[in-house]
Design a protein around this motif. Structure first.
Motif, PDB file in Angstrom:
ATOM      1  N   UNK A  90       0.830  -1.264   0.078  1.00  0.00           N
ATOM      2  CA  UNK A  90       0.051   0.040   0.167  1.00  0.00           C
ATOM      3  C   UNK A  90       0.849   1.368   0.036  1.00  0.00           C
ATOM      4  N   UNK A  91       0.355   2.226  -0.971  1.00  0.00           N
ATOM      5  CA  UNK A  91       1.165   3.494  -0.993  1.00  0.00           C
ATOM      6  C   UNK A  91       0.793   4.529   0.324  1.00  0.00           C
ATOM      7  N   UNK A  92      -0.385   4.304   0.783  1.00  0.00           N
ATOM      8  CA  UNK A  92      -1.101   5.234   1.789  1.00  0.00           C
ATOM      9  C   UNK A  92      -1.828   4.323   2.709  1.00  0.00           C
ATOM     10  N   UNK A  93      -1.553   4.721   4.065  1.00  0.00           N
ATOM     11  CA  UNK A  93      -2.133   3.853   5.152  1.00  0.00           C
ATOM     12  C   UNK A  93      -3.243   5.134   6.006  1.00  0.00           C
ATOM     13  N   UNK A  94      -4.345   4.895   6.360  1.00  0.00           N
ATOM     14  CA  UNK A  94      -4.670   5.627   7.115  1.00  0.00           C
ATOM     15  C   UNK A  94      -5.297   4.879   8.453  1.00  0.00           C
ATOM     16  N   UNK A  95      -4.856   5.206   9.472  1.00  0.00           N
ATOM     17  CA  UNK A  95      -5.184   4.454  10.738  1.00  0.00           C
ATOM     18  C   UNK A  95      -6.156   5.157  11.602  1.00  0.00           C
ATOM     19  N   UNK A  96      -7.474   4.612  11.748  1.00  0.00           N
ATOM     20  CA  UNK A  96      -8.543   5.094  12.141  1.00  0.00           C
ATOM     21  C   UNK A  96      -9.010   4.182  13.405  1.00  0.00           C
ATOM     22  N   UNK A  97      -8.649   2.997  13.231  1.00  0.00           N
ATOM     23  CA  UNK A  97      -9.063   1.802  14.189  1.00  0.00           C
ATOM     24  C   UNK A  97      -8.973   2.331  15.757  1.00  0.00           C
ATOM     25  N   UNK A  98      -9.862   2.329  16.598  1.00  0.00           N
ATOM     26  CA  UNK A  98      -9.670   2.646  17.882  1.00  0.00           C
ATOM     27  C   UNK A  98     -11.021   2.469  18.747  1.00  0.00           C
ATOM     28  N   UNK A  99     -10.834   2.331  19.988  1.00  0.00           N
ATOM     29  CA  UNK A  99     -12.118   2.323  20.945  1.00  0.00           C
ATOM     30  C   UNK A  99     -12.148   3.687  21.312  1.00  0.00           C
ATOM     31  N   UNK A 100     -13.471   4.344  20.933  1.00  0.00           N
ATOM     32  CA  UNK A 100     -13.762   5.819  21.292  1.00  0.00           C
ATOM     33  C   UNK A 100     -14.489   6.239  22.229  1.00  0.00           C
ATOM     34  N   UNK A 101     -15.383   5.442  22.646  1.00  0.00           N
ATOM     35  CA  UNK A 101     -16.556   5.768  23.622  1.00  0.00           C
ATOM     36  C   UNK A 101     -15.805   6.102  25.014  1.00  0.00           C
TER      37      UNK A 101
END
Length: 343
Positions: A90-101
């Motif tokens: 992959x050329x680009x990675x977006x890291x959004x995985x998270x526990x958020x509450x």
């Protein structure tokens, strides 16, 4: 996508034709980002949290013709080997995985460390080992600032762990910083303020209010009404992340994504009541009240750095965004259990 195309004219990079890995793609913001990436011509590999029901999360709400162009990749950010597989090529990675509450973080802080800190480390390490990576966008949160000590809040504001959630995100942000300083990893930390819009659950205040109003409740069960937030519509937040991904000058930087406006919860209630066409009584829900020293009373983004680096700015007015959110909640009211607050 006109706004993004405008930004791209001032940049040498383009996402079109590039391979992109998105963690948290099945979440609220992640699903909007996937749509924006596909519309921009990217080849998207979308991490979906593995489950035995083969559920796709909020990607189920994405148009079939869009989803047909997405590679669904099941896994868990806590699995280092799986993250290496996801990042590969992959050329680009977006890291959004998270526990958020935030409220659940008071009950289960270790879960937040495992997912938010260890998960971020796994993605960072996978990106470090990649020979294809152009840039990683690590997604933070404005909650790391705590209650504003200066307004508007710039990126050099002190970081305050006012909840286990915010503490875990601070740790993840610092881990991203260390990989840039120690290993030269091309990572930018995007720090969005309060994102809202279609697909947000009743964990957040705006869909909580909208769903209760649309369900015909005579009272609204809410927490504190005085805190203010910088609300930013989901499509604007996704566009901001894309703009940062295409900006080499942003590498090693922390950059706010926000509207630059603040609205109190009370003002938000008033506007939503106007949009729905109902007036109701407000009742304090103790479950939604944060511990006194944990409440963040004011969040307002300083977006000058973002504008300087990318030319991006929020485009959807708050009232318009609220109206679009109400329309979506009304169509999907079956997703909301208005008698039960989900942490």
């Amino acid at each position: 996508m006109l706004s993004l195309l405008k930004w791209c004219k001032t940049m040498t990079e383009t996402i079109s034709g590039k391979k992109v890995f998105v963690t948290g793609a099945d979440g609220f913001i992640g699903s909007h980002l996937v749509e924006q990436l596909v519309a921009s011509g990217a080849n998207v590999r979308a991490l979906v949290y593995y489950n035995s029901w083969n559920e796709k999360g909020w990607l189920r709400d994405v148009a079939k013709e869009t989803l047909d162009d997405v590679e669904l990749f099941t896994g868990d950010v806590r699995d280092a080997e799986r993250m290496r597989q996801g990042v590969t090529g992959c050329d680009y990675v977006f890291h959004l995985s998270s526990l958020i509450a935030i409220p659940y973080s008071y009950d289960a802080p270790r879960s937040y460390v495992d997912t938010n800190v260890t998960g971020a480390l796994n993605v960072l390490q996978a990106c470090r080992e990649s020979d294809a990576l152009t840039r990683l966008v690590h997604v933070s949160t404005s909650e790391v600032y705590g209650t504003a000590q200066q307004v508007p809040i710039s990126e050099d504001h002190p970081l305050v762990g006012q909840s286990p959630y915010s503490a875990s995100k601070i740790a993840a942000d610092k881990m991203a910083e260390s990989f840039y300083l120690s290993f030269g990893l091309p990572v930018v930390t995007a720090r969005p303020f309060n994102t809202f819009g279609p697909r947000q659950t009743a964990r957040a205040v705006i869909p909580t209010i909208a769903s209760q109003l649309l369900a015909g409740r005579e009272t609204l069960n809410l927490g504190a009404l005085t805190p203010t937030r910088d609300f930013n519509f989901a499509l604007d937040t996704a566009d901001g992340m894309l703009a940062l991904a295409l900006c080499k000058e942003a590498e090693g930087q922390v950059v706010n994504i926000g509207s630059g406006e603040e609205w109190s919860i009370a003002q938000t209630v008033e506007m939503l009541c106007e949009i729905v066409g109902r007036k109701v009584e407000i009742v304090t829900d103790e479950v939604r009240i944060r511990p006194e020293k944990s409440e963040v009373n004011r969040l307002l983004a300083d977006t000058l750095k973002m504008q300087r680096l990318t030319g991006w700015k929020s485009r959807v007015p708050f009232y318009e965004g609220l109206s679009k959110t109400v329309e979506w909640v009304e169509r999907n009211l079956h997703y909301f259990d208005v008698d039960r607050y989900a942490k």
